[in-house]
Design a protein around this motif. Structure first.
Motif, PDB file in Angstrom:
ATOM      1  N   PHE A 166       0.507  -1.076  -0.080  1.00  0.00           N
ATOM      2  CA  PHE A 166       0.092   0.060   0.134  1.00  0.00           C
ATOM      3  C   PHE A 166       0.898   1.624   0.067  1.00  0.00           C
ATOM      4  N   PHE A 167       1.594   1.981   1.485  1.00  0.00           N
ATOM      5  CA  PHE A 167       2.608   3.404   1.086  1.00  0.00           C
ATOM      6  C   PHE A 167       3.568   3.526   0.250  1.00  0.00           C
ATOM      7  N   HIS A 170       1.216   0.534  -3.585  1.00  0.00           N
ATOM      8  CA  HIS A 170       0.140   0.947  -4.036  1.00  0.00           C
ATOM      9  C   HIS A 170       0.482   2.751  -4.515  1.00  0.00           C
ATOM     10  N   PHE A 171       1.299   3.588  -4.291  1.00  0.00           N
ATOM     11  CA  PHE A 171       1.431   4.452  -3.891  1.00  0.00           C
ATOM     12  C   PHE A 171       1.189   5.136  -5.807  1.00  0.00           C
ATOM     13  N   MET A 172       0.861   5.943  -6.387  1.00  0.00           N
ATOM     14  CA  MET A 172       1.054   6.464  -7.597  1.00  0.00           C
ATOM     15  C   MET A 172       1.668   7.634  -7.760  1.00  0.00           C
TER      16      MET A 172
END
Lengths: 383, 183
Positions: A166-167, A170-172
């Motif tokens: 996530f951090f 999945h961070f764009m």
């Protein structure tokens, strides 16, 4: 060229740029986008290598080991339960001195079930003989994969690049993608020993005497020790070619700091903001990022920490029965320091719980207020 | 730095909306950062999208608690009080609704944009997802991003029903009702 992408896709780009001929993997959330992106490129002809879709992570690692021993670059990606299932093969990979590169997206281990960031999955593989790096963002993950091949192929040990679910995964964010020609120059065509001949198949892991086993282990330990130097050299070379470098550790505002926060992974970014605020308020707080975890950079850490009064290790992981793992290792590294500092351990971000600049600021103030040392880890919950 | 929060349900295009807008900021030379939170990946489940954008790289690796802008895909997911507590003073609210401004009298300290997204999307030939529709309204409401950039992003990122999505975006851009803050 700069593009807007997730940490997972940044990793996939790195693998493509390294012209890895053999990728063996099994999908698992939150790593799956790496697998999907590489598959997509394979089917559209953009990937030079082949994807082996194995029936499990254990088989994926076995495939990487076999392929690596034929002298080619290999890659796999996994997370959490997948890494746990690979455990036996992780020992084989390191023992066979196979320079495999793996991306592990740090996800909590069951039970209970979840998909969120927690570093326990890779940290609990710390004794398998794999080199381990912890990355702050997608750019660092991309760059670290490229560096990983160069390190692995010099010391003949596998490398795990860890990025949190996530951090990072999945961070764009904007990510600089190096030019293919530059990566080709940095990673010239591979000339690894061919230790496995598919024309003459054989068994590669014979029974050895106790003495021989000890010798092999000692050689591994020596190779692992050399990584502290090799990784720093590769990082320097990387800077010359690509203009970016990370160090095996990174000290930030350390010199005049009395209290030093220690972090690894994505929390470091947030801590960079937190210490600015703390400084503005007059607190002498610095930050130390640990990027290389295996081998543990004992000497570099000792040098940086000498003379500090309080060390505050914030761990997004907990070894049940002991505490934060980065803290354990750091305490052991400092035991012979002259006038050793108090080392506090705060557990924050466990299971993907959010760590804001405010969280880090409060942790720092809590540690500043303490007069006595504390052996036990402090479970931090924002109030 | 601007912090934007998107709230909706799985299937409404919340995640894609934050990614499309992030990409538009990126094309315009900004440093965006976007991410999403979802409990379970299924239709109907609450989804939150986050987007930060700045003139320089963003270091924060955490959620957004006090956004400057809040985009509500689905009013049934929020309490009146919650919005007041969450949105930064002077913030902007974009609401997908078939109601008039009188229904939002307790939120008038914020700048508000109202858009009835479903008929606009459907009219343009887009079923289900409201992302392109709400982004059109967002551009007209905030002027943080150019409509033309959003259209370019839709062309690049949405291979199916591209023209319908552009039509929805364009229509919402023209039809969003804008109410300045009363405080």
């Amino acid at each position: 060229m700069r593009e807007f992408m997730t940490g997972n896709h940044a990793v996939a780009h790195a693998v493509k740029l390294c012209r890895t001929p053999l990728i063996a993997a099994y999908p698992i959330t939150p790593q799956t986008p790496i697998y999907e992106k590489l598959s997509e490129w394979e089917s559209s002809g953009l990937l030079q290598g082949i994807m082996m879709r194995t029936e499990s992570e254990h088989s994926a690692m076995a495939s990487c080991i076999a392929a690596s021993l034929t002298g080619v670059r290999t890659f796999t990606a996994t997370s959490s339960q997948g890494l746990a299932l690979m455990h036996e093969m992780l020992h084989f990979a390191a023992g066979c001195r196979a320079p495999i590169v793996m991306a592990n997206v740090n996800r909590l281990l069951a039970a209970p079930w979840g998909f969120w960031a927690d570093q326990l999955d890779s940290l609990s593989q710390r004794d398998t003989g794999w080199i381990q790096f912890y990355c702050e963002n997608g750019q660092e993950a991309l760059d670290s994969v490229i560096q990983a091949y160069k390190i692995a192929e010099q010391v003949f040990l596998p490398v795990m690049i860890c990025l949190e679910a996530f951090f990072v995964s999945h961070f764009m964010e904007p990510v600089e993608i190096p030019a293919q020609e530059e990566v080709d120059r940095f990673l010239p065509p591979l000339n690894l020993p061919h230790r496995f001949d598919i024309e003459k198949p054989g068994f590669l892991v014979p029974v050895v005497s106790s003495d021989l086993y000890r010798k092999y282990r000692q050689m591994m330990q020596r190779a692992m020790d050399s990584v502290k130097t090799v990784a720093a050299q590769v990082d320097d070379e990387f800077k010359t070619t690509f203009g970016r470098s990370y160090g095996i550790i990174e000290p930030i505002l350390v010199e005049d700091a009395e209290v030093l926060l220690v972090t690894a992974g994505s929390m470091t970014s947030t801590a960079r903001m937190a210490i600015q605020t703390l400084r503005e308020k007059g607190y002498p707080v610095g930050l130390l990022k640990i990027r290389l975890f295996r081998p543990f950079p004992v000497e570099a850490l000792q040098q940086t920490i000498t003379g500090k009064k309080k060390i505050v290790v914030i761990d997004r992981n907990c070894s049940i029965g002991s505490g934060g793992i980065f803290c354990q290792e750091l305490r052991a590294a400092l035991i012979h320091s002259p006038d050793p500092p108090f080392v506090y351990n705060y557990l924050a971000g466990i299971g993907g719980t959010d760590v804001t600049p405010d969280t880090i600021g409060k942790i720092a103030l809590d540690a500043i207020r303490r007069v006595d040392p504390a052996d036990e880890s402090i479970w931090w919950v924002d109030v | 730095m601007i912090e934007i929060k998107f709230k909706g349900r799985g299937g409404q295009g919340v995640v894609v909306a934050s990614e499309l807008l992030g990409r538009a900021f990126f094309i315009e030379g900004k440093f965006p950062q976007c991410f999403s939170l979802f409990g379970s990946e299924r239709r109907g489940a609450p989804v939150i999208g986050f987007l930060r954008v700045d003139e320089k790289p963003i270091l924060l690796k955490c959620q957004i608690y006090q956004p400057d802008q809040l985009i509500l895909f689905d009013l049934s997911l929020v309490e009146e009080k919650e919005v007041i507590e969450e949105l930064k003073p002077g913030g902007t609210l974009l609401i997908n609704t078939d109601q008039g401004i009188e229904a939002f009298k307790n939120w008038r300290q914020f700048k508000i944009g109202l858009i009835d997204g479903r008929p606009i999307a459907r009219g343009a030939g887009v079923e289900g997802a409201l992302n392109t529709t709400l982004l059109g309204a967002y551009a007209a409401l905030t002027h943080e991003v150019r409509k033309e950039t959003l259209i370019e992003v839709v062309r690049r990122m949405i291979p199916i029903k591209t023209e319908s999505n552009i039509k929805a975006l364009q229509t919402a851009y023209d039809r969003v009702r804008i109410y300045e803050s009363l405080s």
